[in-house]
Design a protein around this motif. Structure first.
Motif, mmCIF file in Angstrom:
data_model
loop_
_atom_site.group_PDB
_atom_site.id
_atom_site.type_symbol
_atom_site.label_atom_id
_atom_site.label_comp_id
_atom_site.label_asym_id
_atom_site.label_seq_id
_atom_site.Cartn_x
_atom_site.Cartn_y
_atom_site.Cartn_z
ATOM 1 N N VAL A 270 0.830 -1.206 0.000
ATOM 2 C CA VAL A 270 0.000 0.000 0.000
ATOM 3 C C VAL A 270 0.864 1.257 0.000
ATOM 4 O O VAL A 270 0.666 2.177 -0.800
ATOM 5 C CB VAL A 270 -0.937 0.007 1.227
ATOM 6 C CG1 VAL A 270 -1.628 1.363 1.379
ATOM 7 C CG2 VAL A 270 -1.979 -1.093 1.123
ATOM 8 N N MET A 271 1.852 1.296 0.898
ATOM 9 C CA MET A 271 2.540 2.552 1.186
ATOM 10 C C MET A 271 3.645 2.918 0.194
ATOM 11 O O MET A 271 3.848 4.101 -0.087
ATOM 12 C CB MET A 271 3.114 2.501 2.607
ATOM 13 C CG MET A 271 2.062 2.522 3.693
ATOM 14 S SD MET A 271 0.928 3.936 3.568
ATOM 15 C CE MET A 271 2.075 5.314 3.654
ATOM 16 N N ILE A 272 4.384 1.944 -0.338
ATOM 17 C CA ILE A 272 5.476 2.296 -1.255
ATOM 18 C C ILE A 272 4.947 2.952 -2.527
ATOM 19 O O ILE A 272 5.422 4.029 -2.921
ATOM 20 C CB ILE A 272 6.343 1.058 -1.570
ATOM 21 C CG1 ILE A 272 7.109 0.616 -0.313
ATOM 22 C CG2 ILE A 272 7.330 1.357 -2.686
ATOM 23 C CD1 ILE A 272 7.900 -0.670 -0.475
ATOM 24 N N PRO A 273 3.945 2.374 -3.216
ATOM 25 C CA PRO A 273 3.407 3.079 -4.394
ATOM 26 C C PRO A 273 2.778 4.421 -4.043
ATOM 27 O O PRO A 273 2.921 5.387 -4.808
ATOM 28 C CB PRO A 273 2.362 2.091 -4.939
ATOM 29 C CG PRO A 273 2.777 0.756 -4.417
ATOM 30 C CD PRO A 273 3.344 1.035 -3.071
ATOM 31 N N ALA A 274 2.080 4.487 -2.896
ATOM 32 C CA ALA A 274 1.420 5.745 -2.525
ATOM 33 C C ALA A 274 2.446 6.843 -2.269
ATOM 34 O O ALA A 274 2.289 7.979 -2.733
ATOM 35 C CB ALA A 274 0.557 5.530 -1.283
ATOM 36 N N ALA A 275 3.513 6.518 -1.518
ATOM 37 C CA ALA A 275 4.558 7.507 -1.243
ATOM 38 C C ALA A 275 5.266 7.924 -2.526
ATOM 39 O O ALA A 275 5.619 9.100 -2.707
ATOM 40 C CB ALA A 275 5.551 6.940 -0.230
ATOM 41 N N SER A 276 5.468 6.982 -3.425
ATOM 42 C CA SER A 276 6.139 7.292 -4.699
ATOM 43 C C SER A 276 5.299 8.241 -5.535
ATOM 44 O O SER A 276 5.810 9.206 -6.114
ATOM 45 C CB SER A 276 6.411 6.000 -5.481
ATOM 46 O OG SER A 276 7.235 5.105 -4.756
ATOM 47 N N ARG A 277 3.999 7.970 -5.622
ATOM 48 C CA ARG A 277 3.126 8.789 -6.469
ATOM 49 C C ARG A 277 3.040 10.235 -5.994
ATOM 50 O O ARG A 277 2.888 11.147 -6.810
ATOM 51 C CB ARG A 277 1.726 8.174 -6.524
ATOM 52 C CG ARG A 277 1.612 6.946 -7.413
ATOM 53 C CD ARG A 277 0.157 6.598 -7.674
ATOM 54 N NE ARG A 277 -0.546 6.265 -6.460
ATOM 55 C CZ ARG A 277 -0.653 5.039 -5.958
ATOM 56 N NH1 ARG A 277 -0.084 4.014 -6.601
ATOM 57 N NH2 ARG A 277 -1.321 4.808 -4.853
ATOM 58 N N CYS A 278 3.122 10.449 -4.674
ATOM 59 C CA CYS A 278 3.006 11.823 -4.167
ATOM 60 C C CYS A 278 4.362 12.508 -4.036
ATOM 61 O O CYS A 278 4.461 13.590 -3.454
ATOM 62 C CB CYS A 278 2.253 11.841 -2.845
ATOM 63 S SG CYS A 278 3.205 11.267 -1.427
ATOM 64 N N GLY A 279 5.411 11.886 -4.567
ATOM 65 C CA GLY A 279 6.723 12.513 -4.581
ATOM 66 C C GLY A 279 7.555 12.309 -3.335
ATOM 67 O O GLY A 279 8.645 12.882 -3.217
ATOM 68 N N ARG A 280 7.088 11.482 -2.391
ATOM 69 C CA ARG A 280 7.857 11.231 -1.176
ATOM 70 C C ARG A 280 8.830 10.072 -1.417
ATOM 71 O O ARG A 280 8.685 8.974 -0.879
ATOM 72 C CB ARG A 280 6.913 10.924 -0.015
ATOM 73 C CG ARG A 280 6.160 12.146 0.480
ATOM 74 C CD ARG A 280 7.091 13.190 1.103
ATOM 75 N NE ARG A 280 7.873 12.617 2.189
ATOM 76 C CZ ARG A 280 7.471 12.592 3.450
ATOM 77 N NH1 ARG A 280 6.298 13.100 3.774
ATOM 78 N NH2 ARG A 280 8.231 12.064 4.388
ATOM 79 N N VAL A 281 9.821 10.357 -2.285
ATOM 80 C CA VAL A 281 10.767 9.323 -2.686
ATOM 81 C C VAL A 281 11.579 8.821 -1.499
ATOM 82 O O VAL A 281 11.886 7.631 -1.392
ATOM 83 C CB VAL A 281 11.693 9.872 -3.796
ATOM 84 C CG1 VAL A 281 12.791 8.876 -4.134
ATOM 85 C CG2 VAL A 281 10.885 10.206 -5.038
ATOM 86 N N ASP A 282 11.933 9.722 -0.590
ATOM 87 C CA ASP A 282 12.712 9.324 0.584
ATOM 88 C C ASP A 282 11.968 8.290 1.418
ATOM 89 O O ASP A 282 12.546 7.294 1.875
ATOM 90 C CB ASP A 282 13.056 10.551 1.437
ATOM 91 C CG ASP A 282 11.814 11.349 1.823
ATOM 92 O OD1 ASP A 282 10.770 11.218 1.144
ATOM 93 O OD2 ASP A 282 11.891 12.134 2.803
ATOM 94 N N GLU A 283 10.682 8.512 1.613
ATOM 95 C CA GLU A 283 9.882 7.581 2.402
ATOM 96 C C GLU A 283 9.703 6.262 1.663
ATOM 97 O O GLU A 283 9.749 5.184 2.273
ATOM 98 C CB GLU A 283 8.510 8.197 2.701
ATOM 99 C CG GLU A 283 7.605 7.349 3.576
ATOM 100 C CD GLU A 283 8.138 7.141 4.984
ATOM 101 O OE1 GLU A 283 7.666 6.208 5.660
ATOM 102 O OE2 GLU A 283 9.023 7.909 5.396
ATOM 103 N N ALA A 284 9.506 6.322 0.351
ATOM 104 C CA ALA A 284 9.358 5.095 -0.431
ATOM 105 C C ALA A 284 10.637 4.262 -0.365
ATOM 106 O O ALA A 284 10.585 3.036 -0.228
ATOM 107 C CB ALA A 284 9.019 5.441 -1.886
ATOM 108 N N PHE A 285 11.802 4.931 -0.453
ATOM 109 C CA PHE A 285 13.075 4.224 -0.327
ATOM 110 C C PHE A 285 13.211 3.583 1.050
ATOM 111 O O PHE A 285 13.665 2.442 1.181
ATOM 112 C CB PHE A 285 14.247 5.186 -0.565
ATOM 113 C CG PHE A 285 14.821 5.099 -1.948
ATOM 114 C CD1 PHE A 285 15.399 3.930 -2.412
ATOM 115 C CD2 PHE A 285 14.794 6.203 -2.789
ATOM 116 C CE1 PHE A 285 15.918 3.847 -3.689
ATOM 117 C CE2 PHE A 285 15.314 6.136 -4.070
ATOM 118 C CZ PHE A 285 15.884 4.954 -4.519
ATOM 119 N N ARG A 286 12.821 4.331 2.083
ATOM 120 C CA ARG A 286 12.924 3.792 3.444
ATOM 121 C C ARG A 286 12.104 2.518 3.602
ATOM 122 O O ARG A 286 12.580 1.516 4.160
ATOM 123 C CB ARG A 286 12.450 4.852 4.459
ATOM 124 C CG ARG A 286 12.601 4.412 5.911
ATOM 125 C CD ARG A 286 11.977 5.422 6.852
ATOM 126 N NE ARG A 286 10.537 5.335 6.876
ATOM 127 C CZ ARG A 286 9.842 4.474 7.614
ATOM 128 N NH1 ARG A 286 10.479 3.591 8.380
ATOM 129 N NH2 ARG A 286 8.518 4.468 7.586
#
Length: 403
Positions: A270-286
């Motif tokens: 749920v969270m990795i694609p959602a963070a990626s789509r909204c530009g939160r690349v740092d969080e998606a990487f984490r």
């Protein structure tokens, strides 16, 4: 196969008759679940074959077809016939019939439920749950509550489905107080829900679309130091992310992680694609790194959104590096991932890299879209890279010839 001609088949040349087996009959019945008349005719014809003796599986499948299409009289005739053959009736099938007829008539659903003991089927929790679903669907919560009390009197213990059906129904009707009262009453009677009561309420609120109430209830739980079940939290994160409030989910997930919450693969899904789509690349990487530390092997739908987000941010070097890393550490990229990467390379004018990925895609046996091939080769021509255009064309010809 036999539709519309079943009654004529016995008159054909015996040498041309197919071998009738239980497996064949079951396959035909399952292939036409919305055709009760044709199914019944075919089954009747199959039974005229001297070598065929029907089993309970075929009767169950035909019963489901009749119940699904609400052929009330035909269903009961078939049930009585099954009883004369001393074959067992499936409780799952009769529960399915309760649910099917309940959509048309609650009285008929109740009649099937009441006749279960005479049909040799006990009134188990599954049977009660089917009738509860029917009652909640028509907002007959008084009858549903009374049915649960009868269930308890008869010595049948409510299970997770029992609690879920009633709580979800009340929440969808906006009757949160009734749902809470029901859980408290069950607790006083000694029946604890398989999951905690507030988790059921959260699930019910999410199902009813009351996201704000669900969020407030979860926040209240965490303030008390209580964590929701992982499946409940995943449902909330998914619903809130779909509503566009990804930042809330990122912050909330970090808060519960500090409290000891252990994410599972669905959380990352749920969270990795959602963070990626909204530009939160740092969080998606984490989150991606955390999932790999926990032993999960990333699959394309996890890392592809992050690769795309890096490209959109102009960080092509990082995107290409992540893609190479995932080919080594994750599941192999599939056709949609390559297609996405080719499009992003084209938008950034990275036609040399696009050519390499296109050839890599072809060599791995994945057929690219013609539009992608045209876009890459056209871009290469504008850049004067006719050598790469020729290599792509030769590779396509060799691969198509090999096929």
């Amino acid at each position: 196969m036999f539709r519309g001609h079943a009654v004529d088949l016995p008159a054909t040349d015996p040498r041309l008759r197919p071998t009738i087996t239980s497996e064949l009959v079951l396959r035909v019945l399952r292939s036409c679940p919305q055709n009760p008349v044709e199914s019944h005719r075919f089954f009747s014809w199959a039974r005229t074959h001297p070598s065929y003796s029907p089993s309970s599986a075929e009767f169950d499948e035909l019963l489901r077809t009749l119940a699904r299409s609400r052929h009330w009289d035909s269903m009961w005739k078939l049930i009585h016939h099954i009883q004369t053959l001393d074959l067992p009736l499936s409780l799952d099938t009769l529960s399915f019939a309760i649910h099917s007829f309940g959509a048309e008539s609650v009285d008929r659903a109740v009649e099937i439920f009441n006749r279960l003991p005479k049909l040799g089927c006990p009134q188990t929790a599954a049977a009660y749950n089917s009738l509860l679903s029917v009652l909640c669907a028509v907002h007959n919560f008084h009858g549903a509550h009374a049915l649960v009390r009868r269930m308890v009197r008869k010595g049948v213990s409510p299970d997770k489905k029992t609690f879920s059906v009633l709580v979800s129904g009340w929440c969808k009707a906006g009757r949160l107080r009734d749902a809470m009262g029901f859980l408290e009453e069950m607790g006083r009677m000694g029946f604890k829900p398989p999951v905690r009561g507030r988790d059921l309420l959260i699930d019910g609120l999410i199902g009813a679309g009351c996201l704000e109430s669900a969020r407030e209830l979860v926040k209240r739980m965490t303030k008390e130091g209580v964590l929701p079940e992982v499946s409940t939290l995943n449902s909330l994160l998914n619903a809130v992310c779909d509503a566009g409030e990804v930042e809330f989910c990122i912050g909330f997930l970090r808060d519960v992680e500090r409290m000891g919450f252990c994410a599972d693969l669905d959380t990352y899904r749920v969270m990795i694609p959602a963070a990626s789509r909204c530009g939160r690349v740092d969080e998606a990487f984490r989150l991606l790194n955390k999932s790999m530390e926990e032993g999960h092997r990333p699959f394309p739908s996890l890392y592809a959104p992050l690769v795309k987000a890096l490209c959109k941010a102009g960080r092509y070097g990082d995107a290409f590096g992540l893609f190479a890393d995932m080919k080594e550490r994750g599941h192999p990229p599939n056709r949609p991932v390559y297609t996405m990467l080719l499009k992003m390379c084209g938008r950034g004018g990275k036609y040399g890299e696009a050519a390499e990925y296109l050839m890599e895609m072809i060599e791995s046996g994945l057929k690219p879209r013609p539009s992608c091939v045209d876009a890459v080769t056209e871009g290469l021509r504008h850049c004067g890279r006719y050598d790469l255009v020729q290599r792509i064309q030769e590779l396509e010809v060799s691969r198509s010839g090999a096929i």
